[in-house]
Scaffold this active site. Structure first.
Site, PDB file in Angstrom:
ATOM      1  CB  CYS A   2     -14.892 -37.617  25.056  1.00  0.00           C
ATOM      2  SG  CYS A   2     -14.037 -38.510  23.767  1.00  0.00           S
ATOM      3  NE  ARG A  27     -13.835 -30.980  27.269  1.00  0.00           N
ATOM      4  CZ  ARG A  27     -12.805 -31.144  28.072  1.00  0.00           C
ATOM      5  NH1 ARG A  27     -12.443 -30.161  28.858  1.00  0.00           N
ATOM      6  NH2 ARG A  27     -12.143 -32.269  28.102  1.00  0.00           N
ATOM      7  CD1 TRP A  89     -13.200 -34.113  18.844  1.00  0.00           C
ATOM      8  CD2 TRP A  89     -11.320 -35.192  19.352  1.00  0.00           C
ATOM      9  NE1 TRP A  89     -12.193 -33.587  18.087  1.00  0.00           N
ATOM     10  CE2 TRP A  89     -11.031 -34.221  18.373  1.00  0.00           C
ATOM     11  CE3 TRP A  89     -10.291 -35.996  19.822  1.00  0.00           C
ATOM     12  CZ2 TRP A  89      -9.765 -34.023  17.862  1.00  0.00           C
ATOM     13  CZ3 TRP A  89      -9.018 -35.809  19.310  1.00  0.00           C
ATOM     14  CH2 TRP A  89      -8.767 -34.827  18.343  1.00  0.00           C
ATOM     15  CG  ASN A 115     -14.267 -38.380  28.424  1.00  0.00           C
ATOM     16  OD1 ASN A 115     -15.119 -38.727  27.607  1.00  0.00           O
ATOM     17  ND2 ASN A 115     -14.261 -37.185  28.980  1.00  0.00           N
ATOM     18  N   GLY A 116     -11.030 -41.028  27.256  1.00  0.00           N
ATOM     19  CA  GLY A 116      -9.658 -41.515  27.349  1.00  0.00           C
ATOM     20  C   GLY A 116      -9.439 -42.746  26.496  1.00  0.00           C
ATOM     21  CD  GLU A 496       5.530 -24.277  15.921  1.00  0.00           C
ATOM     22  OE1 GLU A 496       5.586 -24.117  14.696  1.00  0.00           O
ATOM     23  OE2 GLU A 496       4.468 -24.154  16.572  1.00  0.00           O
ATOM     24  CE  LYS A 500       2.519 -21.215  17.318  1.00  0.00           C
ATOM     25  NZ  LYS A 500       2.670 -22.377  16.548  1.00  0.00           N
ATOM     26  CD  GLU A 503       0.556 -18.875  14.697  1.00  0.00           C
ATOM     27  OE1 GLU A 503      -0.322 -18.972  13.841  1.00  0.00           O
ATOM     28  OE2 GLU A 503       1.121 -19.864  15.193  1.00  0.00           O
ATOM     29  CG  HIS A 519      26.605 -17.678   5.051  1.00  0.00           C
ATOM     30  ND1 HIS A 519      27.839 -17.633   4.433  1.00  0.00           N
ATOM     31  CD2 HIS A 519      26.659 -18.715   5.912  1.00  0.00           C
ATOM     32  CE1 HIS A 519      28.597 -18.624   4.891  1.00  0.00           C
ATOM     33  NE2 HIS A 519      27.900 -19.296   5.797  1.00  0.00           N
ATOM     34  CE  LYS A 619      -6.417 -25.055  16.044  1.00  0.00           C
ATOM     35  NZ  LYS A 619      -4.985 -24.862  16.370  1.00  0.00           N
TER      36      LYS A 619
END
Ligand code: M6R
Length: 624
Positions: A2, A27, A89, A115-116, A496, A500, A503, A519, A619
């Site tokens: 936010c 944002r 948000w 916010n929060g 993961e 990264k 990509e 193996h 995205k």
């Protein structure tokens, strides 16, 4: 996340705060609103779901810009000199006009933006309801406005009311409020959510982030936690929660606008990596109560958990990797059989779905088409569905029977970093919640909660590995292939780490459980081949050390990520990165993703890649 804006001074305050919100648009947000005082001392409020243009159309009755005429300060209309504005948000309640900020106290005297997250808002709401308060929105913000109003009704100045109200709230938040009874000031408060005061000549302002202030002033004060700021035209005062004055320490900002949006970081990805300690706090906020119990209000009732016999986690990319972590925990902790599916495979794989199963959809965007299609299939088959989603109001969040939000804030870089950490934490909270409900033997909720509470600080410590990682990245920027290996949860995190690097740095990777190397994949190891080992799991450490030796025997260069206090790879691996340890193997492995994210980032940077928008990727993947 936010956006907050507030202004008092000679300019048209509504135009200023609207412009400030525009500068925070990058944002992400899903509704916006403004409140301002007119000359007669009345508070006007305009709020709209959707983009700022929707708000602008109502404000200026034109094409959504101040230049199009009408509205506050238009011909024959008072110029407002005090305004606050907010871009929301959604977290508590969907992105609707009603839930948009500002909100008012019970008497309509005080307008508030926030916010929060206020962790104890349900308790406060209960107390207020018992005292006859009623609410128009689903937000925790409106509850905060009523708490401030309750204090204000005692006849104290607004700053005192805000100070007393803040003392009654728990969580991470920043507020800005003004009252129609005190027209020459507004009050802001901070507890762990960003709040920046901008100092001007005969005007002062506040925002949640520096880019909003740059066109108006470059003298700013970063308000610290537990501080109240009182902003008047000719000055700003700061005080602590005891009401004692605190000196203002301003600094000069010389960033350009683009650098300011990235918080001074060169790329959003790096900013988002560094946001992870706060993201961890955000994901846990409101979900651990005073008694140290996990509290997930958004999930099914207790009887449902007793009935569920199997979990299917369905997701793509990074979210799929979080799902693998979920499987690890659900099976280890709860002995609850769990499968993880790629969403794109699930639908066409004719899945066997037990009527007592639960389908969990993990998604940052909540809009990934493959995941949405799999969700719709589960719904057709009348399977219970639960979302673990970042974006409130997204399709997956709306269509799942229940959704737990990851509360990570908007993720802008295409490569997901902070969302993964938040997804893994929410899956852990979910596992602990189920263990609580089912009273699963052997699960120490108290220990797990203590480990979770200490996790953000451990992430902060972990980020201090940055320089070491950067040096490794520089050395291996030309690598033709990198291995990512590990056992147990370390193997999932290794996947993961590999994604990264692939990509954003376009380096081929081979990720596999370390024991699987012999193996087949071991054939790819040559002199100098880099192998990054996740080696945080003490239970399989000896085995991992053997796998390290196997790679080295073929000329491989090993970087091991292990925990502080473990010396089994010292002098064995060519480089050892140590992350702070906790009792939980799951959290130790999760922490090791941070150096891997940094590694990918610095390799990509050294190669001059387009880090935030890598080639061929988007995205949010809304095609099959
Ligand atoms: O929005 P979602 O979490 O559903 O997105 C899933 C994947 O598309 C996403 O994680 C993708 O793999 C990222 N580029 C990973 O960094």
């Amino acid at each position: 996340m936010c956006g907050i804006a507030g202004y008092i001074g000679p300019r048209n305050a509504v135009e200023v705060v609207y412009d400030q919100l525009k500068r925070l648009e990058y944002r992400g947000y899903d509704s916006a609103g403004v409140a301002y005082l007119n000359g007669g001392g009345t508070i006007h409020v305009v709020k709209r779901a959707g983009k700022l243009g929707e708000l602008g159309k109502v404000l200026w009755d034109g094409d959504g810009t101040p230049e199009s005429g009408g509205g506050p300060g238009g011909e024959g209309i008072d110029v407002p000199h005090l305004a606050i504005a907010h871009s929301r948000w959604a977290t508590h309640g969907g992105p609707t006009d009603e839930n948009a900020h500002p909100h008012f106290d019970r008497y309509g005297d005080v307008a508030l933006i926030h916010n929060g997250i206020i962790e104890n808002y349900l308790d406060l709401k209960g107390e207020l309801a018992a005292a006859g308060h009623s609410f128009e929105s689903e937000t925790d913000t409106e509850v905060a406005a009523h708490v401030i109003g309750q204090e204000y009704a005692k006849g104290v100045p607004l700053e005192e009311a805000v100070r007393q109200a803040v003392r009654r709230m728990r969580g991470a938040f920043a507020f800005v409020a003004f009252s129609k009874r005190e027209r020459d000031k507004f009050v802001a408060a901070r507890n762990a959510s960003p709040l920046i005061v901008g100092l001007g000549q005969g005007e002062n302002m506040v925002a949640s982030d520096i880019p909003a202030l740059i066109p108006y002033t470059r003298e700013v004060v970063a308000v610290e936690d537990d501080r109240i700021a009182v902003l008047e035209r000719d000055g700003v005062r700061l005080m602590d929660l005891e009401g004692k004055p605190v000196p203002l320490e301003s600094f000069h900002v010389d960033w350009d606008v683009e650098a300011a949006e990235k918080g001074g970081y060169e790329h959003f990805m790096l900013k988002e990596i560094h946001e992870q300690p706060d993201v961890i706090r955000g994901a846990l906020a409101g979900r651990i109560d005073d008694k140290g119990r996990v509290r997930l209000d958004q999930v099914f009732g207790d009887h449902v958990w007793q009935d569920i016999d199997r979990v299917n986690i369905i997701a793509c990319g990074t979210a799929y990797h979080a799902g693998l972590m979920g499987k690890f925990l659900f099976e280890r902790l709860l002995q609850l059989p769990t499968d993880v599916f790629f969403s794109s495979e699930f639908r066409y794989g004719d899945p066997i779905l037990s009527p007592k199963s639960l389908a969990v959809f993990v998604s940052q965007s909540g809009e990934t088409l493959d995941s949405l299609a799999a969700l719709r299939l589960c719904k057709q088959r009348r399977i219970r569905t639960l979302g673990v989603v970042n974006v409130v109001g997204s399709s997956i969040a709306r269509e799942c029977d229940r959704t737990v939000f990851t509360q990570a804030g908007p993720e802008i870089s295409v490569a997901s970093t902070k969302a993964y950490t938040a997804q893994c934490l929410v899956l852990m909270l979910l596992a602990l919640h189920i263990a609580q409900v089912k009273e699963t033997p052997g699960v120490r909720i108290d220990e797990a909660v203590a480990d979770l509470r200490a996790f953000a600080e451990k992430a902060e410590v972990c980020l201090r590995l940055e320089d070491e990682v950067k040096a490794l990245a520089e050395r291996f920027k030309g690598a033709p292939l990198v291995f990512f290996l590990g056992r147990n949860a370390d193997a999932h995190v290794a996947r993961e780490g590999a994604l990264k690097l692939k990509e954003i740095a376009y380096i081929p990777t081979q990720e596999s459980p370390a024991g699987e190397m012999k193996h087949g994949p071991l054939a790819l190891v040559e002199q100098g081949t880099l192998a990054i080992f996740g080696a945080t799991d003490a239970d399989v450490r000896e085995k991992t050390v053997s796998n390290v030796r196997e790679v080295q025997a073929r000329g491989g260069f090993v970087v091991a990520v292990t925990t502080e206090g473990d010396d089994s790879l010292d002098g064995v691996a060519e480089a050892v990165l140590k992350v702070p340890a906790s009792r939980s193997a799951y959290l130790n492995a999760l922490l090791s993703v941070l150096p891997m994210q940094l590694f990918a980032y610095y390799v990509a940077k050294a190669k001059g890649c387009e880090i935030d928008q890598p080639r061929n990727l988007a995205k949010s993947v809304t095609v099959e």
